[in-house]
Write an enzyme that holds these catalytic residues in place. Structure first.
Site, mmCIF file in Angstrom:
data_model
loop_
_atom_site.group_PDB
_atom_site.id
_atom_site.type_symbol
_atom_site.label_atom_id
_atom_site.label_comp_id
_atom_site.label_asym_id
_atom_site.label_seq_id
_atom_site.Cartn_x
_atom_site.Cartn_y
_atom_site.Cartn_z
ATOM 1 C CE1 TYR A 110 -4.311 -2.422 4.899
ATOM 2 C CE2 TYR A 110 -2.762 -0.084 4.288
ATOM 3 C CZ TYR A 110 -3.950 -0.998 3.573
ATOM 4 O OH TYR A 110 -4.188 -0.921 2.159
ATOM 5 C CB SER A 159 -0.399 0.079 1.186
ATOM 6 O OG SER A 159 -1.501 1.280 1.345
#
Length: 263
Positions: free
Chosen positions: A157, A144
């Protein structure tokens, strides 16, 4: 452009929806056989059957939780027994988080570590030997942009995706002597079902303009002023899986519509 992927075998985790499903379809369109992995049996089996029928390839849907050793073992075994091994591994399974560092319990940190990092570690240990016996292969990690440009509300995350990016780099160095190319992709805003679900929930009490909410997110974060589609991102995955990307080793690629604010 012929990507030379006909007859290859690809394992895609998180393969029943969103980015994983788009990547599976894009690979199948190039003639690759696919092993789709997800936790929900009904959906993953249905999508595999649809892909097999639509693209004329062999497709299998496997219900497994890759955040567990048992789940990754099932994937490794299925690749070997059903297909004789894999040529491509797409480590895509993952999900966003929402917490603060001060309040998040150890258990939440551990669960995301297992899903985003240890799943990739365990699958590499089991799938890479299959690739080596078949003459080589490709491993791609879907991390990401948050691995390098974190969003404030999801520290777990951010941290685990950063670890996945570093793992990808380390694995690439170790496996390239076996003709296995490893790379990492850091997407920006991709319009997955999860984004739509979140937007609907956040706008439920304020008129329900979830599309307007998402446009605001895109206007704030992406120079291109829109979300990317899973299909757009999948095209990049397919390229990196192909011999057209034969000199791409140990790199991280941003597919983010200009979201990254550094060089």
């Amino acid at each position: 452009m012929d990507m030379g992927l006909g007859g290859k075998v690809a394992v895609i985790t998180g393969g029943s929806v969103g980015i994983g499903l788009a990547v599976a379809e894009a690979l199948a369109a190039e003639g690759a056989h696919v092993l789709l992995v997800a936790r929900g049996a009904e959906r993953v089996e249905a999508e595999a059957a649809r892909i097999a029928s639509q693209y004329g390839v062999e497709a299998m849907g496997l219900a497994a939780d890759v955040a567990t050793p048992e789940g990754t073992a099932a994937v490794i075994d299925a690749a070997r027994t059903r297909f004789g091994g894999a040529d491509i591994l797409i480590n895509n399974a993952g999900t966003g988080s929402n917490e603060t560092v001060m309040e998040a319990p150890d258990e939440k940190w551990q669960s995301y570590w297992d899903l985003h990092v240890m799943a990739a570690v365990r699958l590499a240990r089991g799938i890479a030997p299959q690739m080596k016996r078949r003459g080589g292969g490709v491993i791609l990690h879907n991390a990401s942009i948050c691995a390098v440009q974190p969003l404030w509300y999801e520290p777990i995350y951010n941290v685990t995706k950063a670890a996945l990016m570093m793992f990808s780099k380390c694995l690439a160095t170790e496996l390239i002597p076996d003709n296995i190319r490893v790379n990492c992709i850091n997407p920006g805003l991709i319009l997955t079902p999860d984004w739509k679900k979140t937007a609907r929930q956040l706008t439920e009490k304020s008129g329900g303009d979830w599309e307007g909410y998402l446009q605001g997110v895109a206007d704030e974060h992406a120079a291109i002023k829109r979300f990317g589609s899973p299909e757009e991102l999948a095209n990049f995955f397919v390229f990196l899986c192909s011999d057209k990307a034969s000199y791409s080793v140990g790199s991280t690629y941003f597919v983010d519509g200009g979201m990254l604010r550094t060089v």
